[in-house]
Design an enzyme around this catalytic site. Structure first.
Site, PDB file in Angstrom:
ATOM      1  N   TRP A 156      -2.985   1.772  -1.840  1.00  0.00           N
ATOM      2  CA  TRP A 156      -3.258   0.486  -1.210  1.00  0.00           C
ATOM      3  C   TRP A 156      -3.448   0.687   0.292  1.00  0.00           C
ATOM      4  CZ3 TRP A 156       0.459   1.056  -5.071  1.00  0.00           C
ATOM      5  CH2 TRP A 156       0.164   0.375  -6.265  1.00  0.00           C
ATOM      6  N   HIS A 177      -1.235  -6.616  -2.783  1.00  0.00           N
ATOM      7  CA  HIS A 177      -1.393  -7.083  -4.166  1.00  0.00           C
ATOM      8  C   HIS A 177      -0.443  -8.259  -4.382  1.00  0.00           C
ATOM      9  CE1 HIS A 177       1.726  -3.709  -5.425  1.00  0.00           C
ATOM     10  NE2 HIS A 177       2.094  -4.374  -4.366  1.00  0.00           N
ATOM     11  N   ARG A 203      -6.771  -5.719   2.041  1.00  0.00           N
ATOM     12  CA  ARG A 203      -6.802  -4.255   2.125  1.00  0.00           C
ATOM     13  C   ARG A 203      -7.541  -3.838   3.393  1.00  0.00           C
ATOM     14  NH1 ARG A 203      -6.368  -2.558  -3.638  1.00  0.00           N
ATOM     15  NH2 ARG A 203      -4.823  -4.041  -4.376  1.00  0.00           N
ATOM     16  N   GLN A 217      -6.252 -11.975  -6.385  1.00  0.00           N
ATOM     17  CA  GLN A 217      -5.690 -11.391  -7.599  1.00  0.00           C
ATOM     18  C   GLN A 217      -4.944 -12.472  -8.360  1.00  0.00           C
ATOM     19  OE1 GLN A 217      -3.106  -8.072  -6.703  1.00  0.00           O
ATOM     20  NE2 GLN A 217      -4.799  -6.615  -6.897  1.00  0.00           N
ATOM     21  N   VAL A 260       5.538  -0.034 -13.279  1.00  0.00           N
ATOM     22  CA  VAL A 260       5.515  -0.254 -14.729  1.00  0.00           C
ATOM     23  C   VAL A 260       5.688   1.078 -15.453  1.00  0.00           C
ATOM     24  CG1 VAL A 260       4.146  -2.377 -14.777  1.00  0.00           C
ATOM     25  CG2 VAL A 260       2.986  -0.160 -14.691  1.00  0.00           C
ATOM     26  N   ALA A 314       3.882  -6.874 -17.258  1.00  0.00           N
ATOM     27  CA  ALA A 314       3.231  -7.409 -16.060  1.00  0.00           C
ATOM     28  C   ALA A 314       1.781  -6.964 -16.059  1.00  0.00           C
ATOM     29  CB  ALA A 314       3.932  -6.901 -14.801  1.00  0.00           C
TER      30      ALA A 314
HETATM   31  N1  PHE Z   1      -0.714  -4.638  -8.454  1.00  0.00           N
HETATM   32  C1  PHE Z   1      -1.602  -3.732  -9.093  1.00  0.00           C
HETATM   33  C2  PHE Z   1      -2.823  -3.511  -8.190  1.00  0.00           C
HETATM   34  O1  PHE Z   1      -3.054  -4.239  -7.277  1.00  0.00           O
HETATM   35  C3  PHE Z   1      -2.029  -4.236 -10.445  1.00  0.00           C
HETATM   36  C4  PHE Z   1      -0.924  -4.296 -11.441  1.00  0.00           C
HETATM   37  C5  PHE Z   1      -0.124  -5.426 -11.566  1.00  0.00           C
HETATM   38  C6  PHE Z   1      -0.656  -3.218 -12.297  1.00  0.00           C
HETATM   39  C7  PHE Z   1       0.906  -5.490 -12.491  1.00  0.00           C
HETATM   40  C8  PHE Z   1       0.375  -3.265 -13.203  1.00  0.00           C
HETATM   41  C9  PHE Z   1       1.138  -4.400 -13.301  1.00  0.00           C
HETATM   42  O2  PHE Z   1      -3.593  -2.601  -8.383  1.00  0.00           O
END
Ligand code: PHE
Length: 346
Positions: A156, A177, A203, A217, A260, A314
């Site tokens: 990120w 995010h 970003r 998002q 995750v 998630a």
């Molecule tokens: N937050 C991650 C992204 O911006 C996406 C994501 C969210 C992945 C939740 C897994 C679970 O790339």
């Protein structure tokens, strides 16, 4: 006194009826209703009268004032009408000129898509929650299992806020995010939770056809007893069908996100070529649409959810990407360059 008021009334009305110019109306108003008018003097003088006189004269004077004001308003209307009528007659006013119709606004395509996606999840029992765009480093990274020196921070490109703590660190940023809201929501509630979080993310990016410094998002997560990867797949499969068509197929593959375990990426079969392979899906037949996974036990522990009792899933998806796929839009910058020729198509 009453006789004087009657006399005043007769005089005022006779004069008023003869007026046909707006400026004369104003002069009349000052003469009969203004601060120095006879009527105002009478009303002011009431205090000096006996109680009985005060009652009779007061009522009559007030009635006269109301009557004159009303007559004035009616006359004003009549004068206005006749001014317009004369202008039309004299050819100075052309009321046959067509009017300009007001431009009707519409919702921005991202707003439309945002509502559509939220509606799909709402009908599945998810609640919509929003969070701050300016976020603590802790929520954006640390609490999501991304400590300071973790290489995943490079995934990120971060815009840091321009202030430092005493030890010289910058603790705030524009969220990269929507995942920090997983932590904020779980910190403030006990399971079961079923929440989606739409919002802007940022970003540090050199913009091009597929990269913007700001985009939307939608985060979604569910935590309860006995939630499994099958629930994740079922929920997202249903979502993909409702947004992209009943006949869609989905593909899950391993992916990595520190918060995750396991992490997956979801793809749908290309709705343009039905999986045969085309330009939109770069010949593969599949289009990746989101990242997801089972909430990491470390993340659960951090918000005091016992990972031996609770599990959850998630996911996070990019809204503009959904739109680009759905409508075959090739440049993400079109969404925020305010070109009406583009926006009017939605
Ligand atoms: N937050 C991650 C992204 O911006 C996406 C994501 C969210 C992945 C939740 C897994 C679970 O790339």
């Amino acid at each position: 006194m009453i006789a004087k008021l009657d006399e005043l009334r007769a005089k005022a009305i006779t004069e008023l009826d003869g007026i046909d110019k707006p400026s004369d109306l104003e002069a009349w108003r000052i003469r009969y209703l203004g601060r120095k008018s006879a009527l105002t003097q009478i009303l002011r003088g009431l205090a000096a009268l006996s109680l009985e006189e005060k009652r009779a004269t007061g009522a009559a004077a007030n009635e006269l004032r109301a009557f004159l004001e009303k007559s004035l308003a009616l006359r004003e209307e009549a004068v206005r009408d006749s001014v317009i009528a004369r202008a039309i007659e004299g050819g100075r006013l052309d009321i046959t000129l067509p009017g300009r119709s007001p431009a009707l606004g519409r919702l921005h395509p991202t707003t439309q898509m945002l509502r559509q996606v939220c509606n799909i999840f709402m009908t599945m029992g998810f609640e919509v929650v929003e969070g701050p765009d300016v976020e603590w480093e802790y929520y954006n990274f640390d609490a999501l299992n991304i400590p300071q020196d973790h290489p995943a921070r490079d995934m990120w490109d971060t815009l840091w806020m321009d202030f430092t703590t005493e030890d010289g660190r910058r603790p705030m940023l524009l969220r990269t995010h929507t995942s920090p809201m997983q932590i904020r929501v779980m910190e403030s509630r006990r399971p079961p939770v079923r929440v989606i979080v739409p919002g802007k993310v940022y970003r540090y990016e050199a913009t091009d056809a597929t990269h913007e410094a700001m985009f939307y998002q939608i985060e979604g997560f569910a935590v309860d007893r006995n939630i499994t990867l099958a629930d994740l797949k079922g929920t997202l499969f249903e979502f993909a069908k409702r947004l992209f068509g009943e006949e869609r197929r989905v593909r899950f593959r391993c992916d990595y996100f520190p918060f995750v375990e396991p992490g997956v990426e979801m793809a749908i079969d290309c709705f343009l070529c039905d999986g045969a392979g085309c330009q939109l899906c770069s010949g593969s037949g599949w289009i990746e649409i989101l990242g997801a996974g089972m909430v990491h036990p470390e993340v659960l522990r951090r918000v005091n959810y016992d990972p031996e009792i609770y599990t959850g899933f998630a996911f996070g998806l990019g809204l503009e990407r959904m739109l680009m796929l759905k409508h075959g839009i090739e440049d993400i910058r079109l969404f925020y360059s305010n070109d009406l020729r583009f926006l009017r198509q939605f």
